[in-house]
Design an enzyme around this catalytic site. Structure first.
Site, PDB file in Angstrom:
ATOM      1  N   SER A  71      36.719  43.752  31.226  1.00  0.00           N
ATOM      2  CA  SER A  71      37.324  42.591  30.546  1.00  0.00           C
ATOM      3  C   SER A  71      36.642  41.284  30.949  1.00  0.00           C
ATOM      4  O   SER A  71      36.812  40.266  30.282  1.00  0.00           O
ATOM      5  CB  SER A  71      38.830  42.514  30.818  1.00  0.00           C
ATOM      6  OG  SER A  71      39.092  42.245  32.178  1.00  0.00           O
ATOM      7  N   HIS A  72      35.852  41.284  32.037  1.00  0.00           N
ATOM      8  CA  HIS A  72      35.168  40.051  32.443  1.00  0.00           C
ATOM      9  C   HIS A  72      33.682  40.293  32.721  1.00  0.00           C
ATOM     10  O   HIS A  72      33.049  39.568  33.474  1.00  0.00           O
ATOM     11  CB  HIS A  72      35.897  39.400  33.636  1.00  0.00           C
ATOM     12  CG  HIS A  72      37.222  38.842  33.194  1.00  0.00           C
ATOM     13  ND1 HIS A  72      38.321  39.643  32.975  1.00  0.00           N
ATOM     14  CD2 HIS A  72      37.594  37.592  32.857  1.00  0.00           C
ATOM     15  CE1 HIS A  72      39.330  38.913  32.539  1.00  0.00           C
ATOM     16  NE2 HIS A  72      38.921  37.655  32.457  1.00  0.00           N
ATOM     17  N   GLU A 124      41.831  42.366  28.446  1.00  0.00           N
ATOM     18  CA  GLU A 124      42.067  43.808  28.282  1.00  0.00           C
ATOM     19  C   GLU A 124      42.717  44.077  26.922  1.00  0.00           C
ATOM     20  O   GLU A 124      42.394  45.059  26.254  1.00  0.00           O
ATOM     21  CB  GLU A 124      42.975  44.272  29.432  1.00  0.00           C
ATOM     22  CG  GLU A 124      43.038  45.748  29.652  1.00  0.00           C
ATOM     23  CD  GLU A 124      41.686  46.386  29.920  1.00  0.00           C
ATOM     24  OE1 GLU A 124      41.387  47.370  29.229  1.00  0.00           O
ATOM     25  OE2 GLU A 124      40.926  45.901  30.787  1.00  0.00           O
TER      26      GLU A 124
HETATM   27  P1  NDP Z   1      44.107  45.167  36.937  1.00  0.00           P
HETATM   28  O1  NDP Z   1      45.515  45.242  36.461  1.00  0.00           O
HETATM   29  O2  NDP Z   1      43.180  46.262  36.550  1.00  0.00           O
HETATM   30  O3  NDP Z   1      44.173  45.030  38.538  1.00  0.00           O
HETATM   31  C1  NDP Z   1      42.994  44.863  39.196  1.00  0.00           C
HETATM   32  C2  NDP Z   1      43.185  44.932  40.698  1.00  0.00           C
HETATM   33  O4  NDP Z   1      44.077  45.975  41.091  1.00  0.00           O
HETATM   34  C3  NDP Z   1      41.846  45.267  41.328  1.00  0.00           C
HETATM   35  O5  NDP Z   1      41.776  44.693  42.586  1.00  0.00           O
HETATM   36  C4  NDP Z   1      41.910  46.797  41.325  1.00  0.00           C
HETATM   37  O6  NDP Z   1      40.949  47.374  42.187  1.00  0.00           O
HETATM   38  C5  NDP Z   1      43.328  47.010  41.776  1.00  0.00           C
HETATM   39  N1  NDP Z   1      43.855  48.315  41.372  1.00  0.00           N
HETATM   40  C6  NDP Z   1      43.984  48.783  40.108  1.00  0.00           C
HETATM   41  N2  NDP Z   1      44.521  50.014  40.139  1.00  0.00           N
HETATM   42  C7  NDP Z   1      44.753  50.327  41.444  1.00  0.00           C
HETATM   43  C8  NDP Z   1      45.286  51.463  42.113  1.00  0.00           C
HETATM   44  N3  NDP Z   1      45.716  52.526  41.447  1.00  0.00           N
HETATM   45  N4  NDP Z   1      45.349  51.426  43.456  1.00  0.00           N
HETATM   46  C9  NDP Z   1      44.925  50.349  44.158  1.00  0.00           C
HETATM   47  N5  NDP Z   1      44.396  49.245  43.556  1.00  0.00           N
HETATM   48  C10 NDP Z   1      44.330  49.246  42.227  1.00  0.00           C
HETATM   49  O7  NDP Z   1      43.347  43.848  36.503  1.00  0.00           O
HETATM   50  P2  NDP Z   1      43.832  42.642  35.582  1.00  0.00           P
HETATM   51  O8  NDP Z   1      43.747  43.091  34.172  1.00  0.00           O
HETATM   52  O9  NDP Z   1      45.118  42.115  36.064  1.00  0.00           O
HETATM   53  O10 NDP Z   1      42.675  41.568  35.907  1.00  0.00           O
HETATM   54  C11 NDP Z   1      41.314  41.878  35.641  1.00  0.00           C
HETATM   55  C12 NDP Z   1      40.429  40.704  35.923  1.00  0.00           C
HETATM   56  O11 NDP Z   1      40.711  39.639  35.045  1.00  0.00           O
HETATM   57  C13 NDP Z   1      40.491  40.096  37.332  1.00  0.00           C
HETATM   58  O12 NDP Z   1      39.179  40.162  37.857  1.00  0.00           O
HETATM   59  C14 NDP Z   1      40.895  38.641  37.117  1.00  0.00           C
HETATM   60  O13 NDP Z   1      40.266  37.706  37.989  1.00  0.00           O
HETATM   61  C15 NDP Z   1      40.432  38.422  35.687  1.00  0.00           C
HETATM   62  N6  NDP Z   1      41.188  37.337  35.056  1.00  0.00           N
HETATM   63  C16 NDP Z   1      40.610  36.089  34.959  1.00  0.00           C
HETATM   64  C17 NDP Z   1      41.311  35.056  34.369  1.00  0.00           C
HETATM   65  C18 NDP Z   1      40.761  33.672  34.312  1.00  0.00           C
HETATM   66  O14 NDP Z   1      41.454  32.793  33.853  1.00  0.00           O
HETATM   67  N7  NDP Z   1      39.565  33.427  34.756  1.00  0.00           N
HETATM   68  C19 NDP Z   1      42.655  35.259  33.815  1.00  0.00           C
HETATM   69  C20 NDP Z   1      43.175  36.591  34.011  1.00  0.00           C
HETATM   70  C21 NDP Z   1      42.446  37.588  34.600  1.00  0.00           C
HETATM   71  P3  NDP Z   1      39.622  48.012  41.497  1.00  0.00           P
HETATM   72  O15 NDP Z   1      38.861  46.833  40.931  1.00  0.00           O
HETATM   73  O16 NDP Z   1      38.903  48.734  42.583  1.00  0.00           O
HETATM   74  O17 NDP Z   1      40.105  48.925  40.417  1.00  0.00           O
HETATM   75  O1  PYC Z   2      41.656  37.795  30.508  1.00  0.00           O
HETATM   76  O2  PYC Z   2      43.540  36.654  30.671  1.00  0.00           O
HETATM   77  C1  PYC Z   2      42.298  36.736  30.618  1.00  0.00           C
HETATM   78  C2  PYC Z   2      41.518  35.490  30.736  1.00  0.00           C
HETATM   79  C3  PYC Z   2      41.929  34.230  30.476  1.00  0.00           C
HETATM   80  C4  PYC Z   2      40.868  33.387  30.726  1.00  0.00           C
HETATM   81  C5  PYC Z   2      39.831  34.165  31.153  1.00  0.00           C
HETATM   82  N1  PYC Z   2      40.256  35.448  31.165  1.00  0.00           N
END
Ligand code: NDP
Ligand code: PYC
Length: 342
Positions: A47-48, A188
């Site tokens: 997703s990123h 996602e």
């Molecule tokens: P997830 O719900 O996939 O959670 C990711 C985290 O949980 C990781 O550290 C992952 O480790 C860990 N994890 C997942 N499954 C397990 C498990 N079964 N056991 C232990 N740990 C687990 O990710 P999100 O969709 O919430 O977020 C994804 C990305 O989006 C992030 O990198 C975030 O920074 C980015 N994001 C950025 C935004 C922005 O504004 N810039 C806004 C929102 C999100 P692993 O990686 O090893 O799987």
């Molecule tokens: O995936 O929620 C997201 C997001 C917002 C801004 C950058 N990533």
């Protein structure tokens, strides 16, 4: 036709830099963005990863980011560095402030880097990992835009507000977690839409505040916070620390620059670093081993640590290259070749 294309790290890097530079980003801005998206693609954080280059180009075409911005670093206080991204992407601003943050943390034990007026689209783990690589403990957070309903509410107000934490480990890669405080990152949901797949129940509400499994309806409505009122409270804390505390905007005061709305996509990021050596002096090794016992206790049960999956993906990508959907690859090539600098 094969549905995926395999790229070496070098090929992914060149494609990313070319897409960005051909669409107006300066060399420095393009390199900082490419470092993040290639690392995310390498670690299979789809997703990123390279997919986010589409967002960068869309945002620059809608005048939502200054693609040639030169960030300004300010030594604000003994424990505070701030970087004015000057409307550019947050990644170069972070890189410009990082060394000063490390030095202040080593001097004082604790320091904060505040990034202001930045277009922030990236995964946070790359940043906290780079601080843990220097022996520091780190916590980073940023709001996004009004995409998430508070628990018990019906419409989008909070950002997807990610939080990332890193802890250095004596014999290997740091312990890192990084997740959105929504059920999942909005990216996602966008990937599900692109793949024509429905989303699981419990992720989102539609525009009328009703549960939905349709990605389009979820994108028009609101994601749900993870963990109900607990995720909501954490998300509010992130808005406050990375917004009002550092003199920047809340998630609902910004909009993505995708032509769907008026307003700026720019806001702040809050990064806290701590130096275990200052807290512990000569006991550092002992206390880091104490932490190892916790990690071992978790994996001994068959549970996995956050970042284990990423590290396995990293090793695989380094040896086999990384796989990206053919459709995305074609879009990126088209963006590279149609950029106004091409
Ligand atoms: P997830 O719900 O996939 O959670 C990711 C985290 O949980 C990781 O550290 C992952 O480790 C860990 N994890 C997942 N499954 C397990 C498990 N079964 N056991 C232990 N740990 C687990 O990710 P999100 O969709 O919430 O977020 C994804 C990305 O989006 C992030 O990198 C975030 O920074 C980015 N994001 C950025 C935004 C922005 O504004 N810039 C806004 C929102 C999100 P692993 O990686 O090893 O799987
Ligand atoms: O995936 O929620 C997201 C997001 C917002 C801004 C950058 N990533």
């Amino acid at each position: 036709m094969d549905e995926h294309v395999r790229l070496s790290m070098d090929e992914a890097w060149t494609l990313s830099v070319d897409v960005l530079e051909q669409n107006g980003f300066s060399q420095d801005q393009a390199a900082a963005i490419a470092r993040s998206v290639v690392a995310a693609q390498r670690d299979e954080c789809h997703s990123h990863g390279l997919y986010r280059l589409l967002d960068c180009v869309r945002t620059v075409r809608h005048c939502g980011v200054e693609p040639r911005a030169v960030p300004e670093v300010h030594d604000q206080a003994p424990g505070v560095i701030s970087v004015d991204a000057r409307g550019g992407c947050s990644l170069l601003a972070f890189e410009k402030g990082r060394q000063a943050l490390v030095e202040k943390t080593r001097d004082h034990g604790v320091a904060v880097l505040a990034v202001n007026d930045a277009f922030h689209f990236s995964a946070l783990w790359t940043e906290v990992e780079s601080l843990a690589d220097q022996g520091l403990v780190a916590l980073a957070m940023t709001p996004s835009h009004a995409y998430v309903a508070p628990a018990g509410g019906t419409s989008a107000l909070l950002g997807t507000n990610p939080i990332a934490f890193a802890w250095p480990r004596p014999d290997g890669l740091p312990f890192v977690f990084d997740f959105a405080t929504s059920m999942v990152a909005r990216g996602e949901v966008e990937l599900h839409r692109r793949a024509g797949e429905s989303i699981p129940e419990g992720w989102a509400l539609d525009e009328r505040g009703q549960p939905t499994t349709e990605p389009e309806a979820a994108l028009a409505g609101a994601l749900l916070p993870f963990g109900g009122h607990k995720g909501t409270a954490l998300s509010i804390m992130i808005e406050l620390l990375a917004g009002p505390l550092i003199g920047d905007r809340l998630g609902h005061q910004t909009h993505p620059a995708d032509g769907s709305d008026e307003g700026t996509p720019r806001h702040g990021e809050f990064i806290l670093a701590m130096d275990p050596h200052v807290f512990l002096g000569g006991d550092v090794d002992l206390r880091l081993q104490q932490a190892e016992a916790l990690f071992e206790g978790i994996t001994a049960q068959g549970a996995r640590l956050p970042s284990q999956r990423r590290h396995a993906a990293r090793a695989r990508s380094r040896s086999e290259g990384m796989s990206i959907p053919s459709g995305l690859y074609a879009e990126l090539v088209q963006l590279r070749d149609s950029g106004d600098q091409a």
